[in-house]
Scaffold this motif. Structure first.
Motif, PDB file in Angstrom:
ATOM      1  N   TYR A 170       0.810  -1.215   0.000  1.00 31.70           N
ATOM      2  CA  TYR A 170       0.000   0.000   0.000  1.00 31.70           C
ATOM      3  C   TYR A 170       0.847   1.271   0.000  1.00 31.70           C
ATOM      4  CZ  TYR A 170      -3.647  -3.322   1.212  1.00 31.70           C
ATOM      5  OH  TYR A 170      -4.507  -4.401   1.207  1.00 31.70           O
ATOM      6  N   VAL A 171       2.143   1.131   0.229  1.00 30.35           N
ATOM      7  CA  VAL A 171       3.034   2.298   0.185  1.00 30.35           C
ATOM      8  C   VAL A 171       3.548   2.422  -1.245  1.00 30.35           C
ATOM      9  CG1 VAL A 171       5.084   3.409   1.118  1.00 30.35           C
ATOM     10  CG2 VAL A 171       3.678   1.963   2.589  1.00 30.35           C
ATOM     11  N   THR A 172       2.840   3.179  -2.029  1.00 33.99           N
ATOM     12  CA  THR A 172       3.158   3.351  -3.440  1.00 33.99           C
ATOM     13  C   THR A 172       3.921   4.656  -3.650  1.00 33.99           C
ATOM     14  OG1 THR A 172       1.096   4.535  -3.862  1.00 33.99           O
ATOM     15  CG2 THR A 172       1.047   2.116  -4.035  1.00 33.99           C
ATOM     16  N   PRO A 173       4.521   4.844  -4.825  1.00 34.85           N
ATOM     17  CA  PRO A 173       5.161   6.135  -5.112  1.00 34.85           C
ATOM     18  C   PRO A 173       4.195   7.302  -4.966  1.00 34.85           C
ATOM     19  CG  PRO A 173       5.859   4.507  -6.716  1.00 34.85           C
ATOM     20  CD  PRO A 173       4.787   3.850  -5.884  1.00 34.85           C
ATOM     21  N   GLU A 174       2.928   7.091  -5.295  1.00 41.45           N
ATOM     22  CA  GLU A 174       1.935   8.155  -5.166  1.00 41.45           C
ATOM     23  C   GLU A 174       1.719   8.530  -3.700  1.00 41.45           C
ATOM     24  OE1 GLU A 174       1.759   6.341  -8.975  1.00 41.45           O
ATOM     25  OE2 GLU A 174       1.523   5.407  -6.994  1.00 41.45           O
ATOM     26  N   VAL A 175       1.726   7.522  -2.815  1.00 45.19           N
ATOM     27  CA  VAL A 175       1.578   7.794  -1.382  1.00 45.19           C
ATOM     28  C   VAL A 175       2.766   8.602  -0.875  1.00 45.19           C
ATOM     29  CG1 VAL A 175       1.592   6.720   0.911  1.00 45.19           C
ATOM     30  CG2 VAL A 175       0.120   5.805  -0.878  1.00 45.19           C
ATOM     31  N   THR A 176       3.960   8.234  -1.292  1.00 44.43           N
ATOM     32  CA  THR A 176       5.159   8.961  -0.873  1.00 44.43           C
ATOM     33  C   THR A 176       5.134  10.394  -1.386  1.00 44.43           C
ATOM     34  OG1 THR A 176       6.456   6.917  -0.856  1.00 44.43           O
ATOM     35  CG2 THR A 176       7.678   8.991  -0.960  1.00 44.43           C
ATOM     36  N   ASP A 177       4.737  10.561  -2.644  1.00 46.20           N
ATOM     37  CA  ASP A 177       4.660  11.906  -3.216  1.00 46.20           C
ATOM     38  C   ASP A 177       3.647  12.757  -2.462  1.00 46.20           C
ATOM     39  OD1 ASP A 177       5.379  13.771  -5.471  1.00 46.20           O
ATOM     40  OD2 ASP A 177       3.231  13.609  -5.837  1.00 46.20           O
ATOM     41  N   ASP A 178       2.508  12.179  -2.111  1.00 46.73           N
ATOM     42  CA  ASP A 178       1.485  12.904  -1.363  1.00 46.73           C
ATOM     43  C   ASP A 178       1.981  13.264   0.042  1.00 46.73           C
ATOM     44  OD1 ASP A 178      -1.408  13.746  -0.921  1.00 46.73           O
ATOM     45  OD2 ASP A 178      -1.171  12.248   0.657  1.00 46.73           O
ATOM     46  N   THR A 179       2.695  12.348   0.675  1.00 43.54           N
ATOM     47  CA  THR A 179       3.238  12.598   2.014  1.00 43.54           C
ATOM     48  C   THR A 179       4.216  13.766   2.002  1.00 43.54           C
ATOM     49  OG1 THR A 179       3.005  10.266   2.645  1.00 43.54           O
ATOM     50  CG2 THR A 179       4.560  11.593   3.921  1.00 43.54           C
ATOM     51  N   LEU A 180       5.122  13.771   1.028  1.00 40.84           N
ATOM     52  CA  LEU A 180       6.097  14.858   0.926  1.00 40.84           C
ATOM     53  C   LEU A 180       5.409  16.188   0.644  1.00 40.84           C
ATOM     54  CD1 LEU A 180       8.914  13.078  -1.124  1.00 40.84           C
ATOM     55  CD2 LEU A 180       9.005  13.750   1.284  1.00 40.84           C
ATOM     56  N   ALA A 181       4.400  16.166  -0.224  1.00 47.49           N
ATOM     57  CA  ALA A 181       3.694  17.401  -0.565  1.00 47.49           C
ATOM     58  C   ALA A 181       2.989  17.971   0.663  1.00 47.49           C
ATOM     59  CB  ALA A 181       2.679  17.131  -1.677  1.00 47.49           C
ATOM     60  N   ARG A 182       2.360  17.116   1.466  1.00 45.59           N
ATOM     61  CA  ARG A 182       1.664  17.602   2.651  1.00 45.59           C
ATOM     62  C   ARG A 182       2.645  18.119   3.699  1.00 45.59           C
ATOM     63  NH1 ARG A 182      -0.301  14.009   5.333  1.00 45.59           N
ATOM     64  NH2 ARG A 182      -0.099  12.110   4.108  1.00 45.59           N
ATOM     65  N   GLN A 183       3.785  17.452   3.848  1.00 41.91           N
ATOM     66  CA  GLN A 183       4.780  17.925   4.811  1.00 41.91           C
ATOM     67  C   GLN A 183       5.343  19.273   4.390  1.00 41.91           C
ATOM     68  OE1 GLN A 183       7.645  14.773   5.283  1.00 41.91           O
ATOM     69  NE2 GLN A 183       6.345  13.609   6.679  1.00 41.91           N
ATOM     70  N   ARG A 184       5.594  19.447   3.093  1.00 41.16           N
ATOM     71  CA  ARG A 184       6.075  20.742   2.606  1.00 41.16           C
ATOM     72  C   ARG A 184       5.025  21.823   2.865  1.00 41.16           C
ATOM     73  NH1 ARG A 184       7.481  17.732  -2.264  1.00 41.16           N
ATOM     74  NH2 ARG A 184       9.698  17.180  -2.225  1.00 41.16           N
ATOM     75  N   ALA A 185       3.767  21.510   2.578  1.00 46.11           N
ATOM     76  CA  ALA A 185       2.704  22.493   2.768  1.00 46.11           C
ATOM     77  C   ALA A 185       2.580  22.903   4.231  1.00 46.11           C
ATOM     78  CB  ALA A 185       1.372  21.920   2.263  1.00 46.11           C
ATOM     79  N   VAL A 186       2.707  21.933   5.129  1.00 47.45           N
ATOM     80  CA  VAL A 186       2.596  22.224   6.564  1.00 47.45           C
ATOM     81  C   VAL A 186       3.713  23.134   7.027  1.00 47.45           C
ATOM     82  CG1 VAL A 186       2.847  21.203   8.864  1.00 47.45           C
ATOM     83  CG2 VAL A 186       1.284  20.184   7.220  1.00 47.45           C
ATOM     84  N   VAL A 187       4.948  22.802   6.681  1.00 44.88           N
ATOM     85  CA  VAL A 187       6.067  23.609   7.179  1.00 44.88           C
ATOM     86  C   VAL A 187       6.083  24.986   6.537  1.00 44.88           C
ATOM     87  CG1 VAL A 187       7.825  22.901   5.491  1.00 44.88           C
ATOM     88  CG2 VAL A 187       8.500  23.480   7.838  1.00 44.88           C
TER      89      VAL A 187
END
Length: 213
Positions: A149-166
């Motif tokens: 379930y940990v796909t490249p799309e999940v990783t990309d979404d995780t990084l995008a949300r972390q960038r948006a938060v910081v």
């Protein structure tokens, strides 16, 4: 070899070398030891803040009553809120769990740790500079241990949300700082280097410069 000592104290050069050799890298895993939901953690944080207000501030009876009303409301809501999810956590849930700590704890606490350390070191060693001592890593949303379930799309979404938060945390801090730095540039001599840097920033970020005027 033991550190050299001068008048019973470690010399500044040795302290600088020791600090330069330190790098603490905690890793947030994708398998958290607590399953509490983000909503529950937020309510517990709110209750703790209210209790801190009652303990640290001198309040009137009316003000104290308002804070206690807020505590009662949060506690009542917490009792009625499911403590854990009724489904298996997904990679996005694990990533959001880590993100909560980054957003609500580490962003503020790490800065406070650096400030306190710089003040403490500066009391004894005026020539010692505190370098970067902390980095944080996370497997959540990016681990490749066979979880399908940990796909490249999940990783990309995780990084995008972390960038948006910081970035939002930085925007908030900068807005607060802009309210403090209200001086008129015409009344200050900031130096050629600062003026050149500011002009470069205006050119690269015209929308931000327009907002900051």
């Amino acid at each position: 070899d033991p550190p050299e000592r001068v008048d019973g104290h470690v010399d500044g050069e040795t302290v600088q070398q020791l600090l330069d050799d330190v790098l603490v890298e905690p890793t947030f895993t994708a398998h958290p030891t607590e399953a509490r939901r983000k909503t529950v953690k937020a309510k517990l944080r709110s209750i703790a803040d209210h209790v801190g207000t009652l303990d640290e501030r001198l309040l009137t009876d009316r003000e104290s009553g308002h804070v206690w009303d807020a505590v009662d409301a949060e506690v009542t809501s917490l009792w009625q809120t499911p403590q854990v999810r009724n489904r298996r956590p997904e990679p996005q849930d694990e990533a959001r769990n880590v993100q909560w700590y980054l957003e609500n704890t580490l962003f503020d606490v790490v800065g406070e740790v650096y400030k306190e350390l710089e003040e403490t070191v500066g009391e004894e060693y005026s020539d010692v500079e505190v370098p970067k001592l902390f980095e944080f890593r996370s497997w959540a949303g990016s681990d490749r241990d066979g979880n399908p379930y940990v796909t490249p799309e999940v990783t990309d979404d995780t990084l995008a949300r972390q960038r948006a938060v910081v970035l939002e945390k930085y925007r908030t801090a900068l807005k607060r700082l802009s309210g403090v730095l209200s001086q008129d540039g015409a009344r200050l001599d900031v130096g050629e280097g600062f003026e050149a840097s500011l002009a470069d920033d205006r050119e690269r970020l015209p929308a931000v410069a327009e907002t900051a005027v």
